[in-house]
Structures are given as C-alpha cells and as structure tokens.
Motif scaffolding. Sequence first.
Motif, mmCIF file in Angstrom:
data_model
loop_
_atom_site.group_PDB
_atom_site.id
_atom_site.type_symbol
_atom_site.label_atom_id
_atom_site.label_comp_id
_atom_site.label_asym_id
_atom_site.label_seq_id
_atom_site.Cartn_x
_atom_site.Cartn_y
_atom_site.Cartn_z
ATOM 1 N N PRO A 41 0.811 -1.229 0.000
ATOM 2 C CA PRO A 41 0.000 0.000 0.000
ATOM 3 C C PRO A 41 0.837 1.269 0.000
ATOM 4 O O PRO A 41 0.361 2.312 -0.473
ATOM 5 N N ASP A 42 2.075 1.210 0.512
ATOM 6 C CA ASP A 42 2.918 2.403 0.524
ATOM 7 C C ASP A 42 3.595 2.659 -0.816
ATOM 8 O O ASP A 42 4.384 3.596 -0.959
ATOM 9 N N ARG A 173 4.318 -9.286 7.279
ATOM 10 C CA ARG A 173 3.009 -9.725 6.801
ATOM 11 C C ARG A 173 2.302 -8.477 6.294
ATOM 12 O O ARG A 173 2.124 -7.518 7.047
ATOM 13 N N VAL A 174 1.915 -8.511 5.052
ATOM 14 C CA VAL A 174 1.399 -7.309 4.407
ATOM 15 C C VAL A 174 0.234 -7.653 3.498
ATOM 16 O O VAL A 174 0.009 -8.819 3.160
ATOM 17 N N GLU A 175 -0.503 -6.606 3.121
ATOM 18 C CA GLU A 175 -1.453 -6.716 2.026
ATOM 19 C C GLU A 175 -0.775 -6.166 0.786
ATOM 20 O O GLU A 175 -0.193 -5.073 0.816
ATOM 21 N N VAL A 176 -0.828 -6.915 -0.280
ATOM 22 C CA VAL A 176 -0.176 -6.521 -1.526
ATOM 23 C C VAL A 176 -1.154 -6.735 -2.673
ATOM 24 O O VAL A 176 -2.202 -7.362 -2.519
ATOM 25 N N CYS A 177 -0.789 -6.211 -3.827
ATOM 26 C CA CYS A 177 -1.490 -6.545 -5.058
ATOM 27 C C CYS A 177 -0.451 -6.808 -6.126
ATOM 28 O O CYS A 177 0.739 -6.495 -5.963
ATOM 29 N N LEU A 178 -0.864 -7.437 -7.211
ATOM 30 C CA LEU A 178 -0.005 -7.605 -8.368
ATOM 31 C C LEU A 178 -0.102 -6.362 -9.234
ATOM 32 O O LEU A 178 -1.196 -5.844 -9.466
#
Length: 227
Positions: A41-42, A173-178
């Motif tokens: 997100p950053d 541990r993170v939220e990510v996207c492609l």
Amino acid sequence: MTGSPARARVTSGPAPVPAWCADPYAEALRAGRGPLYLRRPDGWLLPLDVERWCARADAADLAVLGRCTGPVLDVGCGPGRMVTALARSGRPVLGIDTAPFAVARARGLGGTALLRSVFDPLPGEGRWGSVLLMDGNIGIGGDPAVLLDRVRALLTPGGLLLAEAARADIEERVEVCLDDGGGGRSETFHWARLGTAALRRHAEFAGWSVVEEWSAQGRPFLALRRT
C-alpha cells in the motif's frame, strides 16, 4: 507463487481483478516475462522473476529437487517448471495453483497440475513424501504458522518440506497486489515474506526439525522434516 488470496479491493487506478487470476499475471505468463511486481500500500514494489518461473528448472531448482523423497506436491506450482522437471525424471509429482493460466501452462508442458488452493481438500493428504514451497510461497495466505500446519497435514510422517526463503533478512506480513508497472493491478491479498532466520524460527516453534540450510545462485533454502 500462488495460494488462496483474500478478496479486498484497491481503491485507485483501473478496476482490479482477482489476484493470480488477474490479467497482469496471466499476461506476464503468456509473454514469459515481466514486468510484474508485488505492490504494498505504501507504493513499494518487489519485482517478480517471471522469466525464471517460465524457464526450465535451473541449477538451484535441481538442487532442491534432488533432495526430494517420495511423491512430491508442488504448492503454488505456477507455470510448472518444477513439476515438469520431476515428471521428466519419472518422479510422481502433482502441482497445485489457483491461477487457471498457470495450471494450463503446466499441463501443456506435460506436468500434472490441479486448479486448487493448498487450503482446499487435496489428493493424497498425509501421504506426500515432500512438499515444495518455492519462489516465496511460504508467504501464501499471509500467516506462515497456518501454512506450516497445513503442510504438516499433507506430509507423511517424516516427510520433507523444502522451502525457499526471502534473500533479505526480513519478516513481514502485508497486504499486496499484483502490479504490471503500467497501471494494471489485481485485488489486494495477504502475503508474508520470511528470510532464513525468520523461517527457521517459525518452523522450530511449530515443531519442525531443520534438516539443512543452503544457498544456490543467491537463493536461500531450508529443508524441514515433519516430526
């Protein structure tokens, strides 16, 4: 490099599509190359090694496969380089992945693969001699403890987990996207990144025995035995 991602949504840019089923991932596999990234997100980007995933198993991969015992389950098999290398050598092997195009490509190369999450019911539960978590797949689901417990249930007593750690000394541990680097993004999903020390700590806390640690071509690996 795929598991069963959460289905949150990013809030800006083009409308996202489900992770690992996403156009950015499918298009990268069709082309056999990136750019393709995990995006936090950053805005931080982690390049994904699509070219290596789509190539034949390299020397580092073969060193992992040479340590396998019994029938092998490749979790997050992607386009199938490990599955097809084992199949060519006559070893019993099954790949699983949640990305339809990845599974189709693995099958097209002569591998056996199922469109399935590691957390779904799977063939041969409790009877696999070895499980592979390559290319950062220890991060599937974003909770390594849960994944290690699931893998324990898949292995035969005394079976081996062969896992690739992150090159950096990291635990997150993170939220990510492609992200394809050109505006195309997937939905966000939970992911984890563990370096060697963090993976060893999680494994030992969960009751695994660390059999071996090694590096090949700059990639760190651990062999863990179900106790």
